[in-house]
Structure formats: C-alpha cells, structure tokens
Design a protein around this motif. Structure first.
Motif, PDB file in Angstrom:
ATOM      1  N   ARG A  81       3.611   8.237  -8.147  1.00  0.00           N
ATOM      2  CA  ARG A  81       4.081   7.588  -9.387  1.00  0.00           C
ATOM      3  C   ARG A  81       5.395   6.834  -9.206  1.00  0.00           C
ATOM      4  N   ALA A  82       6.261   7.291  -8.318  1.00  0.00           N
ATOM      5  CA  ALA A  82       7.563   6.625  -8.146  1.00  0.00           C
ATOM      6  C   ALA A  82       7.464   5.375  -7.277  1.00  0.00           C
ATOM      7  N   LEU A  83       6.314   5.162  -6.649  1.00  0.00           N
ATOM      8  CA  LEU A  83       6.181   4.072  -5.689  1.00  0.00           C
ATOM      9  C   LEU A  83       5.280   2.943  -6.166  1.00  0.00           C
ATOM     10  N   VAL A  84       4.596   3.132  -7.295  1.00  0.00           N
ATOM     11  CA  VAL A  84       3.652   2.129  -7.783  1.00  0.00           C
ATOM     12  C   VAL A  84       4.115   1.629  -9.144  1.00  0.00           C
ATOM     13  N   LYS A  85       4.347   0.329  -9.255  1.00  0.00           N
ATOM     14  CA  LYS A  85       4.877  -0.251 -10.491  1.00  0.00           C
ATOM     15  C   LYS A  85       3.928  -1.248 -11.153  1.00  0.00           C
ATOM     16  N   ALA A 139       0.839  -1.190   0.000  1.00  0.00           N
ATOM     17  CA  ALA A 139       0.000   0.000   0.000  1.00  0.00           C
ATOM     18  C   ALA A 139       0.873   1.238   0.000  1.00  0.00           C
ATOM     19  N   VAL A 140       0.390   2.270  -0.676  1.00  0.00           N
ATOM     20  CA  VAL A 140       1.012   3.594  -0.649  1.00  0.00           C
ATOM     21  C   VAL A 140      -0.022   4.567  -0.101  1.00  0.00           C
ATOM     22  N   ILE A 141       0.326   5.263   0.959  1.00  0.00           N
ATOM     23  CA  ILE A 141      -0.560   6.262   1.541  1.00  0.00           C
ATOM     24  C   ILE A 141      -0.066   7.640   1.123  1.00  0.00           C
ATOM     25  N   ILE A 142      -0.925   8.389   0.448  1.00  0.00           N
ATOM     26  CA  ILE A 142      -0.600   9.735  -0.022  1.00  0.00           C
ATOM     27  C   ILE A 142      -1.217  10.713   0.967  1.00  0.00           C
ATOM     28  N   LEU A 183       4.664   5.715   2.580  1.00  0.00           N
ATOM     29  CA  LEU A 183       3.913   6.956   2.734  1.00  0.00           C
ATOM     30  C   LEU A 183       4.601   8.040   1.923  1.00  0.00           C
ATOM     31  N   CYS A 184       3.829   8.842   1.227  1.00  0.00           N
ATOM     32  CA  CYS A 184       4.407   9.956   0.471  1.00  0.00           C
ATOM     33  C   CYS A 184       3.546  11.194   0.686  1.00  0.00           C
ATOM     34  N   ILE A 185       4.145  12.334   0.455  1.00  0.00           N
ATOM     35  CA  ILE A 185       3.483  13.621   0.694  1.00  0.00           C
ATOM     36  C   ILE A 185       2.998  14.205  -0.634  1.00  0.00           C
ATOM     37  N   GLN A 186       1.756  14.648  -0.646  1.00  0.00           N
ATOM     38  CA  GLN A 186       1.218  15.354  -1.804  1.00  0.00           C
ATOM     39  C   GLN A 186       1.697  16.808  -1.725  1.00  0.00           C
TER      40      GLN A 186
END
Length: 290
Positions: A105-109, A41-44, A69-72
């Motif tokens: 985009r950099a975390l989902v392949k 999972a990626v949490i934005i 986790l990434c920051i918008q």
C-alpha cells in the motif's frame, strides 16, 4: 505477488526457469507489462527471496523503469489487530493474497495490475489492462481465462469461478481441487463436490485496481482477523474481497465498484505441481521461441 511457498510445487516457483531462454515467469510478465506501457513494478515477496530476485532482475529492466520489492510480513495488519489475537505465532505462512496486496500500500499510488509472479498471462492481458485504464484510470477490471485452459493434468487446482454478464463481473467464488473425475469436471464449492463447466470464465489473479482497493482491503482484513484470526491456515483471498464489493446488499464495505471483464486471447500457463514444468516449458517454447 511473489511470496508463495510453492508447497505443492516443492520449491520457489518464482525462480523456476521455464521460458525459451531460461526466463522465469516473472521476467516474462515484466516484459509484457513494459510492452503495454507500464512504467513501474512492486514485487511482494518473502525476506529470503529479496536477494535472489534482485540478482535475477539486475540489468534486465529498461532505464527509467521503477522497481520496488517489499516483504509480506506476518504482523503487517490493520491497526487494532492485537485486540483480537495476541500475536501471529500460530501462523506458518502469511494471510493470503488480500494481505499480500495490502503489503504494497505504501508503494502504489496509481492504477495497478495485480498478478502472480509465477504465472504466464501473455502480452494481450497487459494490453487489455492498459487499454482499460486509458479509458477510465479509476476503474476496476479483470482479465479472465476459460477454465479448461487453466487445468493441470497432474492434480486438482483452485480457481475463482466467475459469473460475467455484458462484460461485467457479477460474482466470483473460490472453488478448490477442480479436476476431471470419471469424465466429469468437478470441484469443491463451499465444501461440497459439484460439477463445473469447462468453458466458465475464471480469475487467474489478473486484476486491475485503483488505490481505493487499499481502503477496502483494510476493512476486509479487519473482518477476517475478527472471525478467523485464530485459525492457523485460513487465508483472505482477493476474489473474496472483490465479491464483498460486488454485493450491494448485506455488505460492510463502504465502497461500491463495477468490475469490467476482458477475456484473454492467449493461454494462461502456470505450474502447480513439479510435473507441470515440462509441459509449460514446451508451451512457452511454442509461443515465444524463435
């Protein structure tokens, strides 16, 4: 997606304890995803929610499940945006759900399900998505809900109204402030107040995409910045981006996709207003409580 400000709710919906055991909606969705076989999972989110979310999920995910986790970030836009607007100082909040997904985009392949962190979709929604990807892992898909199952008794709601034929999405249009007015369900479409059927399928931000979505998001954000970049409140919505791909004519998108639609057979639950919390807690207890 967990970067929303929750302005109508009056706080961070991402952290609201609404489940039978005090779970957040995010925890319930992650549990549903894991049951369906998803492994990451990626949490934005926003920078001030990173630590609370990390603390919330610590020791609650199975071994081997990958969490990022990434920051918008306001200025995380396709290259060349500064030739249109000098900076993002005029913005109070980010650029909408399309921009939120772009942030990951950099975390989902691979194939992905895109949801709101503060909504409840039910186990079946994730299983329907998993089954769809099992058939074709490059497909786009959506789980829809009947409009009547997504309303609030405490005020109007915004929904993506869908036209579905033969299990394929033909159009999705953003309607705002949908609610009952003198016994008639009505909302605003294109700025005009109009009636809408209670049974019409709606998008509740339960999308299935493959990585080609990021190329389309880049194109869409470039068009959006060029036309609305100076507007302090305008947002680029995922349904609008999907619609641009569905329109085979008069579209700047270079990719054409078919979007398969499944209808959920569990209720969608969400909190738009503070008064919604009591009702949602009661419904979740009925659905999930011992």
């Amino acid at each position: 997606m967990a970067a929303g400000l929750g302005s109508r709710f009056g706080g961070d919906k991402q952290l609201a304890e609404l489940g039978p055991q005090g779970e957040t909606m995010l925890e319930l969705s992650l549990a549903s995803a894991i049951k369906a076989g998803f492994t990451a999972a990626v949490i934005i989110t926003r920078d001030n929610l990173i630590e609370p979310l990390e603390a919330l999920l610590a020791d609650k995910l199975p071994c081997g499940f990958k969490l990022d986790l990434c920051i918008q970030q306001m200025d995380d836009l396709p290259s060349g945006w500064q030739t249109v607007i000098a900076n993002t100082d005029h913005r109070v909040k980010p650029w909408g759900t399309a921009h939120a997904l772009w942030s990951a985009r950099a975390l989902v392949k691979g194939p992905m399900v895109v949801i709101n962190a503060d909504d409840y979709y039910g186990d079946s929604a994730f299983q329907l998505m998993a089954d769809g990807f099992e058939q074709v892992n490059s497909r786009w898909q959506m789980v829809a809900y009947p409009l009547k199952e997504t309303l609030s008794e405490n005020g109007g709601v915004n929904r993506g109204i869908c036209l579905v034929q033969d299990d394929l999405l033909h159009s999705v249009v953003e309607w705002t402030d949908i609610g009952w007015r003198d016994g008639q369900l009505m909302g605003y479409c294109g700025g005009l107040l109009a009636p809408v059927s209670a049974r019409v399928p709606v998008s509740m931000t339960c999308w299935g995409f493959c990585p080609d979505i990021f190329e389309i998001l880049e194109q869409a954000l470039n068009r959006f910045i060029a036309t609305q970049g100076s507007d302090a409140k305008s947002e680029c919505y995922l349904p609008t981006v999907v619609q641009s791909v569905l329109d085979s004519e008069n579209s700047a998108s270079t990719i054409r996709k078919t979007v398969y639609v499944s209808t959920a057979y569990e209720p969608w639950l969400g909190v738009t207003y503070p008064q919604d919390s009591t009702w949602v807690k009661q419904k979740l207890m009925e659905l999930l409580g011992d």
